[in-house]
Design a protein around this motif. Structure first.
Motif, PDB file in Angstrom:
ATOM      1  N   TYR A 114       1.848  -4.877  -1.622  1.00 48.67           N
ATOM      2  CA  TYR A 114       0.988  -5.025  -0.446  1.00 48.67           C
ATOM      3  C   TYR A 114       1.275  -6.366   0.244  1.00 48.67           C
ATOM      4  N   ARG A 115       1.413  -6.311   1.541  1.00 49.09           N
ATOM      5  CA  ARG A 115       1.755  -7.502   2.328  1.00 49.09           C
ATOM      6  C   ARG A 115       0.780  -8.653   2.132  1.00 49.09           C
ATOM      7  N   HIS A 116      -0.508  -8.352   1.969  1.00 52.94           N
ATOM      8  CA  HIS A 116      -1.536  -9.390   1.863  1.00 52.94           C
ATOM      9  C   HIS A 116      -1.977  -9.650   0.425  1.00 52.94           C
ATOM     10  N   ASP A 117      -1.176  -9.239  -0.528  1.00 54.52           N
ATOM     11  CA  ASP A 117      -1.428  -9.568  -1.927  1.00 54.52           C
ATOM     12  C   ASP A 117      -1.382 -11.087  -2.076  1.00 54.52           C
ATOM     13  N   LEU A 118      -2.322 -11.642  -2.819  1.00 48.41           N
ATOM     14  CA  LEU A 118      -2.415 -13.095  -2.933  1.00 48.41           C
ATOM     15  C   LEU A 118      -1.467 -13.701  -3.963  1.00 48.41           C
ATOM     16  N   HIS A 119      -0.722 -12.878  -4.688  1.00 53.59           N
ATOM     17  CA  HIS A 119       0.286 -13.417  -5.601  1.00 53.59           C
ATOM     18  C   HIS A 119       1.563 -13.687  -4.810  1.00 53.59           C
ATOM     19  N   GLN A 120       2.072 -14.894  -4.904  1.00 51.41           N
ATOM     20  CA  GLN A 120       3.215 -15.297  -4.087  1.00 51.41           C
ATOM     21  C   GLN A 120       4.463 -14.451  -4.350  1.00 51.41           C
ATOM     22  N   ASP A 121       4.682 -14.049  -5.592  1.00 49.78           N
ATOM     23  CA  ASP A 121       5.839 -13.211  -5.901  1.00 49.78           C
ATOM     24  C   ASP A 121       5.720 -11.847  -5.233  1.00 49.78           C
ATOM     25  N   HIS A 122       4.518 -11.291  -5.250  1.00 51.32           N
ATOM     26  CA  HIS A 122       4.301  -9.978  -4.657  1.00 51.32           C
ATOM     27  C   HIS A 122       4.567 -10.011  -3.150  1.00 51.32           C
ATOM     28  N   ARG A 123       4.082 -11.054  -2.493  1.00 53.02           N
ATOM     29  CA  ARG A 123       4.301 -11.153  -1.043  1.00 53.02           C
ATOM     30  C   ARG A 123       5.776 -11.302  -0.711  1.00 53.02           C
ATOM     31  N   ALA A 124       6.502 -12.058  -1.518  1.00 53.46           N
ATOM     32  CA  ALA A 124       7.927 -12.257  -1.268  1.00 53.46           C
ATOM     33  C   ALA A 124       8.679 -10.934  -1.325  1.00 53.46           C
ATOM     34  N   VAL A 125       8.361 -10.114  -2.317  1.00 53.24           N
ATOM     35  CA  VAL A 125       9.014  -8.812  -2.438  1.00 53.24           C
ATOM     36  C   VAL A 125       8.632  -7.903  -1.275  1.00 53.24           C
ATOM     37  N   SER A 126       7.351  -7.901  -0.900  1.00 55.45           N
ATOM     38  CA  SER A 126       6.915  -7.070   0.218  1.00 55.45           C
ATOM     39  C   SER A 126       7.622  -7.452   1.510  1.00 55.45           C
ATOM     40  N   ASP A 127       7.672  -8.743   1.801  1.00 56.92           N
ATOM     41  CA  ASP A 127       8.305  -9.195   3.047  1.00 56.92           C
ATOM     42  C   ASP A 127       9.769  -8.788   3.117  1.00 56.92           C
ATOM     43  N   LEU A 128      10.485  -8.943   2.015  1.00 61.30           N
ATOM     44  CA  LEU A 128      11.910  -8.611   2.036  1.00 61.30           C
ATOM     45  C   LEU A 128      12.149  -7.113   2.021  1.00 61.30           C
ATOM     46  N   THR A 129      11.193  -6.346   1.521  1.00 57.49           N
ATOM     47  CA  THR A 129      11.315  -4.890   1.620  1.00 57.49           C
ATOM     48  C   THR A 129      11.384  -4.475   3.080  1.00 57.49           C
ATOM     49  N   TRP A 130      10.466  -4.992   3.878  1.00 59.19           N
ATOM     50  CA  TRP A 130      10.433  -4.649   5.297  1.00 59.19           C
ATOM     51  C   TRP A 130      11.607  -5.249   6.054  1.00 59.19           C
ATOM     52  N   ASN A 131      12.060  -6.393   5.635  1.00 53.54           N
ATOM     53  CA  ASN A 131      13.198  -7.028   6.281  1.00 53.54           C
ATOM     54  C   ASN A 131      14.489  -6.268   6.021  1.00 53.54           C
ATOM     55  N   THR A 132      14.567  -5.599   4.876  1.00 55.35           N
ATOM     56  CA  THR A 132      15.813  -4.966   4.433  1.00 55.35           C
ATOM     57  C   THR A 132      15.910  -3.500   4.832  1.00 55.35           C
ATOM     58  N   PHE A 133      14.796  -2.777   4.761  1.00 50.04           N
ATOM     59  CA  PHE A 133      14.812  -1.329   4.999  1.00 50.04           C
ATOM     60  C   PHE A 133      14.026  -1.023   6.270  1.00 50.04           C
ATOM     61  N   ARG A 134      14.702  -0.402   7.235  1.00 47.06           N
ATOM     62  CA  ARG A 134      14.107  -0.214   8.560  1.00 47.06           C
ATOM     63  C   ARG A 134      13.807   1.249   8.897  1.00 47.06           C
ATOM     64  N   ASN A 135      14.352   2.198   8.162  1.00 46.29           N
ATOM     65  CA  ASN A 135      14.245   3.604   8.543  1.00 46.29           C
ATOM     66  C   ASN A 135      13.638   4.479   7.454  1.00 46.29           C
ATOM     67  N   GLN A 136      12.847   3.881   6.590  1.00 49.78           N
ATOM     68  CA  GLN A 136      12.254   4.609   5.478  1.00 49.78           C
ATOM     69  C   GLN A 136      10.727   4.566   5.543  1.00 49.78           C
ATOM     70  N   LEU A 137      10.112   5.535   4.876  1.00 52.76           N
ATOM     71  CA  LEU A 137       8.671   5.488   4.690  1.00 52.76           C
ATOM     72  C   LEU A 137       8.375   4.475   3.592  1.00 52.76           C
ATOM     73  N   ILE A 138       7.646   3.409   3.930  1.00 47.71           N
ATOM     74  CA  ILE A 138       7.318   2.351   2.974  1.00 47.71           C
ATOM     75  C   ILE A 138       5.818   2.398   2.706  1.00 47.71           C
ATOM     76  N   LEU A 139       5.471   2.507   1.439  1.00 48.14           N
ATOM     77  CA  LEU A 139       4.070   2.511   1.016  1.00 48.14           C
ATOM     78  C   LEU A 139       3.831   1.312   0.112  1.00 48.14           C
ATOM     79  N   GLU A 140       2.849   0.505   0.471  1.00 49.49           N
ATOM     80  CA  GLU A 140       2.544  -0.723  -0.270  1.00 49.49           C
ATOM     81  C   GLU A 140       1.415  -0.447  -1.264  1.00 49.49           C
ATOM     82  N   TYR A 141       1.682  -0.689  -2.530  1.00 49.08           N
ATOM     83  CA  TYR A 141       0.679  -0.421  -3.556  1.00 49.08           C
ATOM     84  C   TYR A 141      -0.169  -1.651  -3.837  1.00 49.08           C
ATOM     85  N   GLU A 142      -1.240  -1.445  -4.585  1.00 46.23           N
ATOM     86  CA  GLU A 142      -2.190  -2.525  -4.870  1.00 46.23           C
ATOM     87  C   GLU A 142      -2.201  -2.840  -6.361  1.00 46.23           C
ATOM     88  N   ILE A 143      -2.388  -4.127  -6.663  1.00 46.48           N
ATOM     89  CA  ILE A 143      -2.461  -4.604  -8.037  1.00 46.48           C
ATOM     90  C   ILE A 143      -3.799  -5.327  -8.217  1.00 46.48           C
TER      91      ILE A 143
END
Length: 219
Positions: A114-143
């Motif tokens: 999830y983009r607004h997850d408060l764990h810094q590692d989680h946000r880093a992965v989320s941001d780069l997911t969107w930066n890297t993949f532009r034509n896919q269905l992306i679903l952000e899960y919650e922890i």
């Protein structure tokens, strides 16, 4: 859109799962993966964990095996980034994502943090997911975590009670190192699925929830 992706199989379904830590994928979307694998037999899973160490790597391998049972194939990638420090290695992390993009078939669905997850590692992965993949269905899960960052998801995947029970059982079977932690408990995992099931009026009362930041619709 998710229903159309998971509908009658015209071609194999490729799912990319991204987790900052060894148990993130299983906690965030494990029930959904198990449910999909009860309904589709032509699923290819690419499972990527970024932060790990030798002890936790073994747990991650067990978790991926348990949660991918029934998949047509599983490609497991476990990296050795330092837990809690992903944002401090931006160049290496970005290169890892770029290699991933070019090495795997284009996924139909991507599960990430999830983009607004408060764990810094989680946000880093989320941001780069969107930066890297532009034509896919992306679903952000919650922890669930002590930070108190649970939000209002807008996409839900109902699962059966048997699937929910299997998710919790597999989590405890794979991640024995987490068993002593107060948050890693059956009632917490079940409670979250039950709340999301209530919100989505799930037939079997439980569900997992996701954030869908962007969808492309067609008629």
């Amino acid at each position: 859109m998710l229903n159309s992706v998971l509908g009658e199989a015209q071609s194999p379904l490729h799912i990319l799962c991204l987790g900052a830590h060894c148990d993130d994928i299983e906690i965030g979307c494990g029930g959904t993966l198990l449910q999909i694998l009860t309904e589709r037999i032509d699923v290819h899973l690419t499972w990527v964990v970024f932060a790990s160490n030798p002890a936790r790597r073994q747990e991650a391998e067990t978790g991926a095996r348990l949660f991918s049972e029934g998949a047509d194939s599983l490609e497991l990638r476990i990296h050795d980034f330092r837990d809690g420090f992903l944002p401090t290695e931006p160049e290496r992390l970005k290169e890892t994502f770029e290699h991933l993009k070019h090495d795997i078939p284009q996924p139909d669905i991507i599960f990430t943090h999830y983009r607004h997850d408060l764990h810094q590692d989680h946000r880093a992965v989320s941001d780069l997911t969107w930066n890297t993949f532009r034509n896919q269905l992306i679903l952000e899960y919650e922890i669930p975590k002590w930070d108190g960052d649970m939000g209002q998801p807008n996409a839900f995947f109902p699962i059966s009670r048997a699937t929910g029970e299997a998710k919790i059982r597999f989590l405890h079977e794979a991640y024995t190192s987490q068993a002593a932690k107060a948050w890693f408990s059956q009632d917490l995992f079940w409670s979250l699925m039950r709340i999301r099931g209530m919100e989505s009026n799930a037939a079997d009362t439980i569900a997992e929830a996701f954030y869908s930041r962007k969808m492309v619709l067609s008629v």
